[in-house]
Design a protein around this motif. Structure first.
Motif, short mmCIF file in Angstrom:
data_model
loop_
_atom_site.label_atom_id
_atom_site.label_comp_id
_atom_site.label_asym_id
_atom_site.label_seq_id
_atom_site.Cartn_x
_atom_site.Cartn_y
_atom_site.Cartn_z
N ILE A 92 6.54 -2.67 -0.26
CA ILE A 92 7.61 -2.53 -1.27
C ILE A 92 7.16 -3.12 -2.60
O ILE A 92 7.30 -2.51 -3.65
N GLU A 93 6.59 -4.30 -2.48
CA GLU A 93 6.09 -4.98 -3.68
C GLU A 93 5.03 -4.13 -4.37
O GLU A 93 5.04 -3.94 -5.58
N PHE A 94 4.14 -3.63 -3.56
CA PHE A 94 2.99 -2.88 -4.04
C PHE A 94 3.38 -1.58 -4.70
O PHE A 94 2.83 -1.17 -5.70
N THR A 95 4.38 -0.91 -4.10
CA THR A 95 4.73 0.43 -4.55
C THR A 95 5.74 0.46 -5.69
O THR A 95 6.24 1.49 -6.07
N ARG A 96 5.98 -0.73 -6.25
CA ARG A 96 6.78 -0.76 -7.48
C ARG A 96 6.06 0.04 -8.56
O ARG A 96 6.67 0.64 -9.43
N ASP A 97 4.76 -0.03 -8.49
CA ASP A 97 3.91 0.75 -9.40
C ASP A 97 3.83 2.18 -8.87
O ASP A 97 3.32 2.45 -7.79
N SER A 98 4.31 3.16 -9.63
CA SER A 98 4.48 4.51 -9.06
C SER A 98 3.15 5.23 -8.79
O SER A 98 3.05 6.02 -7.87
N ASP A 99 2.10 4.89 -9.58
CA ASP A 99 0.79 5.50 -9.32
C ASP A 99 0.26 5.10 -7.96
O ASP A 99 -0.21 5.92 -7.17
N LEU A 100 0.36 3.76 -7.72
CA LEU A 100 -0.10 3.24 -6.44
C LEU A 100 0.69 3.86 -5.30
O LEU A 100 0.17 4.16 -4.24
N LYS A 101 1.98 4.04 -5.58
CA LYS A 101 2.86 4.61 -4.57
C LYS A 101 2.32 5.97 -4.10
O LYS A 101 2.23 6.25 -2.91
N LYS A 102 1.92 6.75 -5.09
CA LYS A 102 1.40 8.09 -4.76
C LYS A 102 0.16 7.99 -3.90
O LYS A 102 -0.01 8.69 -2.91
N GLN A 103 -0.70 7.07 -4.26
CA GLN A 103 -1.95 6.93 -3.50
C GLN A 103 -1.68 6.53 -2.06
O GLN A 103 -2.30 7.02 -1.12
N ILE A 104 -0.74 5.56 -1.90
CA ILE A 104 -0.39 5.11 -0.55
C ILE A 104 0.18 6.27 0.27
O ILE A 104 -0.20 6.48 1.43
N GLU A 105 1.04 7.05 -0.38
CA GLU A 105 1.62 8.19 0.32
C GLU A 105 0.53 9.16 0.77
O GLU A 105 0.58 9.77 1.81
N PHE A 106 -0.50 9.24 -0.05
CA PHE A 106 -1.62 10.12 0.24
C PHE A 106 -2.36 9.68 1.51
O PHE A 106 -2.74 10.47 2.35
N ILE A 107 -2.52 8.33 1.62
CA ILE A 107 -3.16 7.80 2.82
C ILE A 107 -2.29 8.06 4.05
O ILE A 107 -2.77 8.38 5.12
N GLY A 108 -1.01 7.92 3.90
CA GLY A 108 -0.08 8.26 4.97
C GLY A 108 0.28 7.11 5.89
O GLY A 108 1.21 7.20 6.66
N GLU A 109 -0.42 5.97 5.79
CA GLU A 109 0.02 4.81 6.57
C GLU A 109 -0.10 3.54 5.72
O GLU A 109 -0.71 3.56 4.67
N ASN A 110 0.49 2.46 6.18
CA ASN A 110 0.51 1.21 5.41
C ASN A 110 -0.76 0.41 5.65
O ASN A 110 -0.96 -0.12 6.74
N PRO A 111 -1.64 0.33 4.66
CA PRO A 111 -2.90 -0.39 4.85
C PRO A 111 -2.79 -1.89 4.57
O PRO A 111 -3.77 -2.62 4.69
N LEU A 112 -1.61 -2.34 4.17
CA LEU A 112 -1.51 -3.72 3.69
C LEU A 112 -1.28 -4.70 4.83
O LEU A 112 -0.53 -4.41 5.76
N PRO A 113 -1.93 -5.89 4.73
CA PRO A 113 -1.74 -6.90 5.78
C PRO A 113 -0.49 -7.75 5.53
O PRO A 113 0.00 -7.80 4.41
N ALA A 114 -0.03 -8.38 6.60
CA ALA A 114 1.03 -9.39 6.42
C ALA A 114 0.42 -10.63 5.78
O ALA A 114 -0.79 -10.84 5.86
N SER A 115 1.24 -11.46 5.15
CA SER A 115 0.69 -12.66 4.50
C SER A 115 1.70 -13.78 4.44
O SER A 115 2.91 -13.57 4.61
N PHE A 116 1.19 -14.99 4.20
CA PHE A 116 2.04 -16.13 3.88
C PHE A 116 1.86 -16.48 2.41
O PHE A 116 0.73 -16.52 1.92
N GLY A 117 2.96 -16.72 1.76
CA GLY A 117 2.88 -17.29 0.41
C GLY A 117 3.18 -18.78 0.53
O GLY A 117 4.17 -19.16 1.14
N ILE A 118 2.29 -19.60 -0.01
CA ILE A 118 2.44 -21.05 0.19
C ILE A 118 2.47 -21.77 -1.16
O ILE A 118 1.54 -21.64 -1.96
N HIS A 119 3.55 -22.51 -1.38
CA HIS A 119 3.64 -23.33 -2.61
C HIS A 119 3.31 -24.77 -2.27
O HIS A 119 3.70 -25.27 -1.23
#
Ligand SMILES: Nc1ncnc2c1ncn2[C@@H]1O[C@H](COP(=O)(O)OP(=O)(O)OP(=O)(O)O)[C@@H](O)[C@H]1O
Ligand SMILES: [Mg+2]
Lengths: 224, 285
Positions: free
Chosen positions: B95-122
């Protein structure tokens, strides 16, 4: 009683103002300090009031040595001493009335008695109608009068009068001398009065201590 | 008591000018210090924001189940200097990543979610070393794939914060000493003008306390007046000028109280030091 023993006073500019002074003044005595300008009369009075301290020797006022007094003792000494300063020493920013009032506040006189007391004393020196004047608005003679009134107002046991009558007219001078003699006789007050002129000494019985160049040169009693 | 009140009241009239000088110098001093405080607390907020913006991102290996995720989260939280941890699933990342519409198109092209889960640590960062240490510790957990943070960024933020803090401290000390000195001498001088009067008071038999009390009360009143005036002026300055800058906040009430109290102490101390000098018995002149 005031006792001065072998006192030397030297000012910071190395002037020896008093040299080997020995003097004993009984309670209720009237003493004239007679001598020319610069002979050390004022210095001797300031010594008694502890405004200045001796370089050597001792000063006792009512058995207390002034040298050894604490600050509260000094205040007490000055409260029972009325000083008529040669150079006035007024509170220049305060009215005639307020100058007197300050002294009575300092001795903790009751509020309701202050006004009457001040008015009574101001009457003696003819300043009652100028009680709201500031000292700079008075003539020299009137400033002298205020200084006299201030010294009398708290009924002191000792009066140190440094040439109190120099710039007073003869009528006023006689009046002041009469008042001072009265309090000596009626209230047993001690008065030490300095003068350069012999003429004010002529009317009353008195003791005359003569000074010259910082020394006491004669001490005699004259009866009238 | 009645005497003191009357004295203080009358002295204000008698010494109007020097009283005004004292009050104004206290006002100006406290105004300068107040402005500095205002600047400092706002800067502190900026610093806190900056510090808060630094985070470590720890990417998880694929196929870690949710029980393991919450275990890991708890473990990371226990690491020294860690302030907060939040989990971001591959879907969140997408969701965060696809705020950018160009990236969104590319992701849709791949057809699956390539992004890993993560922890954000302050973290509460005090130095880049501590940050690196924490990052190393997090990297040791076997489900963690990679740990990333902007080392350069952290270094420069810390350097900036330390410089500002040190500079501020030096400035406060210099400013404080300067203004206190000036004001001390000003009040001293005002008392000195009354030296003759003080001497005469002593000579007619007033005790030290009898003379001192009105001066001290005057000092307190001058300080109080100066403190309140400066706080008022500071507020005026804030309303007229500083509100134009977004996000600037006024001093908390506690600081205002401190300013007024400092004014009172200044007034009191100045008068006290000034008068003690004159109350001394001098002996032969
Ligand atoms: N504050 C002072 N500092 C230095 N020397 C002083 C001071 N006061 C007085 N003297 C010196 O001490 C000496 C005695 O002065 P003092 O005032 O006691 O004389 P006096 O007899 O009262 O004189 P006058 O009759 O003129 O008032 C003088 O030589 C004077 O110059
Ligand atoms: Mg003299």
């Amino acid at each position: 009683m005031i006792i001065i023993e072998n006192v030397f006073v030297r000012y910071s500019n190395d002037i020896e103002a008093l040299i080997d002074i020995n003097l004993k003044v009984e309670k209720g005595e009237f003493v004239y300090l007679y001598g020319p300008g610069g002979s050390g009369k004022s210095s001797l009075l300031k010594l008694i009031n502890r405004e200045i301290l001796p370089e050597s020797g001792k000063v006792f006022v009512d058995q207390q040595e002034t040298m050894k007094m604490k600050s509260s003792d000094i205040a007490r000494l000055r409260k029972k001493t009325g000083f008529i300063y040669q150079d006035f020493r007024m509170l220049w920013k305060r009215s005639v009335y307020e100058n007197m009032e300050f002294v009575l506040n300092a001795v903790r006189m009751k509020e309701d008695k202050i006004f009457d007391r001040i008015c009574d004393v101001l009457k003696i020196v003819n300043l009652l109608d100028k009680k709201d004047y500031l000292p700079p608005q008075l003539s020299y003679g009137e400033q002298r009068g205020l200084c006299i009134a201030r010294s009398l107002v708290n009924s002191p046991e000792i009066i140190l009068a440094d040439e109190p009558t120099v710039d007073l007219d003869s009528h006023m001078r006689n009046e002041i001398m009469r008042v001072l003699n009265n309090i000596v006789h009626q209230e047993n007050t001690t008065v030490i009065l300095t003068t350069k002129k012999k003429d004010i000494m002529k009317d009353y019985s008195h003791r005359v201590v003569e000074m010259k160049e910082g020394r006491i040169v004669s001490d005699s009693k004259i009866k009238k | 008591m009645g005497y003191i009140i009357k004295e203080v009241k009358d002295n204000f009239k008698r010494y109007k000018f020097s009283n005004q000088v004292c009050i104004w110098s206290i006002t100006m001093t406290m105004l300068i210090i107040g402005m500095f405080l205002l600047f400092a607390i706002n800067l502190q907020m900026v610093i806190n924001d900056l510090k808060g913006s630094v985070e470590i991102v720890a990417f998880l290996k694929g196929g870690v189940n949710s029980r393991r995720v919450s275990q890991l989260k708890a473990k990371i939280k226990k690491i020294k200097n860690v302030k907060s941890v939040y989990y971001s699933s591959p879907e969140d990342a997408l969701i965060e990543f696809t705020r950018d519409s160009d990236l969104k198109k590319q992701i849709e092209f791949i057809g699956e979610n390539p992004l890993p889960a993560s922890f954000g640590i302050h973290l509460n960062i005090e130095s880049a070393e501590l940050m690196a240490q924490a990052a190393r510790e997090i990297g040791k957990f076997d489900s963690i794939d990679e740990v990333r943070y902007g080392r350069e960024e952290v270094n420069s933020i810390i350097k900036f914060v330390n410089t500002v803090k040190f500079g501020g401290l030096v400035l406060v000390v210099i400013l404080g000493v300067m203004t206190m000195t000036i004001i001390g001498y000003t009040i001293h001088l005002a008392v000195h003008l009354r030296g003759q009067e003080i001497r005469v008071m002593k000579l007619v038999g007033a005790t030290s306390w009898f003379i001192r009390m009105p001066f001290l009360v005057e000092g307190i009143m001058q300080g109080c007046a100066g403190g309140v005036l400066s706080a008022g002026l500071l507020y005026v300055v804030y309303r007229i000028v500083l509100t134009k800058i977004e996000g600037i906040e006024f001093l908390p009430v506690l600081y205002i109280a401190v300013i007024v109290a400092a004014g009172v102490i200044l007034g009191l101390a100045g008068n006290l030091l000034g008068i003690e000098n004159h109350l001394k018995e001098r002996g032969a002149l």
